[in-house]
Scaffold this motif. Structure first.
Motif, PDB file in Angstrom:
ATOM      1  N   SER A   1      32.906  36.148  39.610  1.00 21.24           N
ATOM      2  CA  SER A   1      33.822  36.614  38.563  1.00 21.24           C
ATOM      3  C   SER A   1      33.396  36.101  37.198  1.00 21.24           C
ATOM      4  N   LEU A   2      32.969  34.850  37.127  1.00 20.99           N
ATOM      5  CA  LEU A   2      32.536  34.303  35.851  1.00 20.99           C
ATOM      6  C   LEU A   2      31.278  35.006  35.340  1.00 20.99           C
ATOM      7  N   ALA A   3      30.317  35.219  36.235  1.00 22.62           N
ATOM      8  CA  ALA A   3      29.087  35.890  35.819  1.00 22.62           C
ATOM      9  C   ALA A   3      29.364  37.326  35.384  1.00 22.62           C
ATOM     10  N   ALA A   4      30.312  37.976  36.061  1.00 18.76           N
ATOM     11  CA  ALA A   4      30.670  39.343  35.678  1.00 18.76           C
ATOM     12  C   ALA A   4      31.292  39.389  34.293  1.00 18.76           C
ATOM     13  N   SER A   5      31.895  38.284  33.865  1.00 20.64           N
ATOM     14  CA  SER A   5      32.556  38.220  32.564  1.00 20.64           C
ATOM     15  C   SER A   5      31.623  37.767  31.452  1.00 20.64           C
ATOM     16  N   MET A   6      30.414  37.296  31.814  1.00 26.65           N
ATOM     17  CA  MET A   6      29.469  36.795  30.823  1.00 26.65           C
ATOM     18  C   MET A   6      28.102  37.416  31.101  1.00 26.65           C
TER      19      MET A   6
ATOM     20  N   GLU B   1      43.782  40.945  41.300  1.00 23.46           N
ATOM     21  CA  GLU B   1      43.772  42.359  41.671  1.00 23.46           C
ATOM     22  C   GLU B   1      42.550  43.110  41.157  1.00 23.46           C
ATOM     23  N   LEU B   2      41.570  42.365  40.621  1.00 23.34           N
ATOM     24  CA  LEU B   2      40.386  43.033  40.068  1.00 23.34           C
ATOM     25  C   LEU B   2      39.127  42.620  40.826  1.00 23.34           C
ATOM     26  N   GLU B   3      38.342  43.615  41.239  1.00 24.21           N
ATOM     27  CA  GLU B   3      37.030  43.331  41.796  1.00 24.21           C
ATOM     28  C   GLU B   3      36.084  42.987  40.644  1.00 24.21           C
ATOM     29  N   PRO B   4      35.022  42.206  40.937  1.00 25.99           N
ATOM     30  CA  PRO B   4      34.128  41.777  39.853  1.00 25.99           C
ATOM     31  C   PRO B   4      33.585  42.915  38.991  1.00 25.99           C
ATOM     32  N   HIS B   5      33.307  44.078  39.592  1.00 26.68           N
ATOM     33  CA  HIS B   5      32.721  45.161  38.793  1.00 26.68           C
ATOM     34  C   HIS B   5      33.710  45.749  37.793  1.00 26.68           C
ATOM     35  N   ARG B   6      35.001  45.413  37.926  1.00 28.93           N
ATOM     36  CA  ARG B   6      36.005  45.911  36.985  1.00 28.93           C
ATOM     37  C   ARG B   6      36.287  44.918  35.856  1.00 28.93           C
ATOM     38  N   LEU B   7      35.672  43.749  35.921  1.00 28.57           N
ATOM     39  CA  LEU B   7      35.920  42.739  34.900  1.00 28.57           C
ATOM     40  C   LEU B   7      35.122  43.060  33.640  1.00 28.57           C
ATOM     41  N   PRO B   8      35.748  42.996  32.481  1.00 31.61           N
ATOM     42  CA  PRO B   8      35.027  43.267  31.237  1.00 31.61           C
ATOM     43  C   PRO B   8      34.133  42.094  30.853  1.00 31.61           C
ATOM     44  N   VAL B   9      33.086  42.391  30.109  1.00 38.23           N
ATOM     45  CA  VAL B   9      32.123  41.376  29.687  1.00 38.23           C
ATOM     46  C   VAL B   9      32.497  40.863  28.303  1.00 38.23           C
ATOM     47  N   TRP B  10      32.381  39.554  28.140  1.00 36.67           N
ATOM     48  CA  TRP B  10      32.612  38.948  26.827  1.00 36.67           C
ATOM     49  C   TRP B  10      31.280  38.514  26.241  1.00 36.67           C
ATOM     50  N   GLU B  11      30.896  39.136  25.129  1.00 39.63           N
ATOM     51  CA  GLU B  11      29.629  38.843  24.482  1.00 39.63           C
ATOM     52  C   GLU B  11      29.831  37.782  23.398  1.00 39.63           C
TER      53      GLU B  11
END
Length: 205
Positions: A37-42, A145-155
């Motif tokens: 989850s963290l990697a999906a967000s970064m 309730e979110l799978e990793p592929h649905r997590l938005p990325v923070w740049e």
């Protein structure tokens, strides 16, 4: 003789789905730590699973030596984190590995039991003594309730973008944004220092 057995590590390049070399690797010290989850967000962080990158270096086609350890805040998670930190301190991690910091991810919305909180504080104090940084991520209800592929990325430049606090699929929750920015800045500082040292060594070698 080193009393610490080598940590689990990749003996080849760490699989990377993003298509570009990560600035750093997130290493979970136990299953379910939260690295995915963290990697999906970064976008600039890679998920190394539960193994340290072993094929590391500052040259092309090598993996980044920068590592952030991730653990949940139950007692077994904090104990595993402590063991991983001690392993690094005792040179049981791949040569050249750079511990940028550790992230403890809340395993519940409830306050930590006193024994767990004290042990985490002791581990964080050791991390600081080693020149690395501790970060804490609170319970993120939206992530349930979110799978990793649905997590938005923070740049890193996302401060210029609109923030939608009401939709976790469009903007990472505020605690995630804060921790992500702090990790990025710390990793960039360590990376620049290593690059400068490598340049000096190459020019004087």
């Amino acid at each position: 003789m080193n009393a610490w057995p080598p940590v689990p590590m990749w003996h080849r390049a760490v699989p990377n789905q993003s298509g570009r070399p990560p600035l750093l690797w997130l290493v979970g010290v136990h299953g379910g730590a939260g690295t995915t989850s963290l990697a999906a967000s970064m976008s600039w962080a890679g998920d190394a699973g539960r193994r340290w990158p072993g094929r590391i270096g500052l040259v092309r086609d090598m993996d980044s030596p920068l590592v952030v350890l991730v653990a949940r805040t139950h007692m077994s998670g904090v104990a595993a984190l402590e063991h991983a930190v001690l392993a690094h301190e005792n040179d049981a991690t791949p040569a050249g590995s750079q511990l940028v910091g550790v992230v403890t991810v809340a395993d519940s919305a409830r306050p930590l039991p006193t024994a767990v909180a004290r042990r985490r504080e002791a581990v964080e104090a050791r991390v600081l003594d080693m020149g690395a940084e501790p970060w804490r991520l609170p319970w993120i209800e939206q992530w349930r309730e979110l799978e990793p592929h649905r997590l938005p990325v923070w740049e890193p430049d996302a401060v210029t973008r609109p923030v939608d606090e009401g939709d976790a699929t469009r903007t990472p929750p505020q605690p995630v944004r804060q921790v992500a920015e702090q990790i990025f800045l710390a990793a960039r500082a360590v990376g620049m220092r290593l690059t400068d040292q490598h340049t000096v060594h190459r020019n004087t070698g």
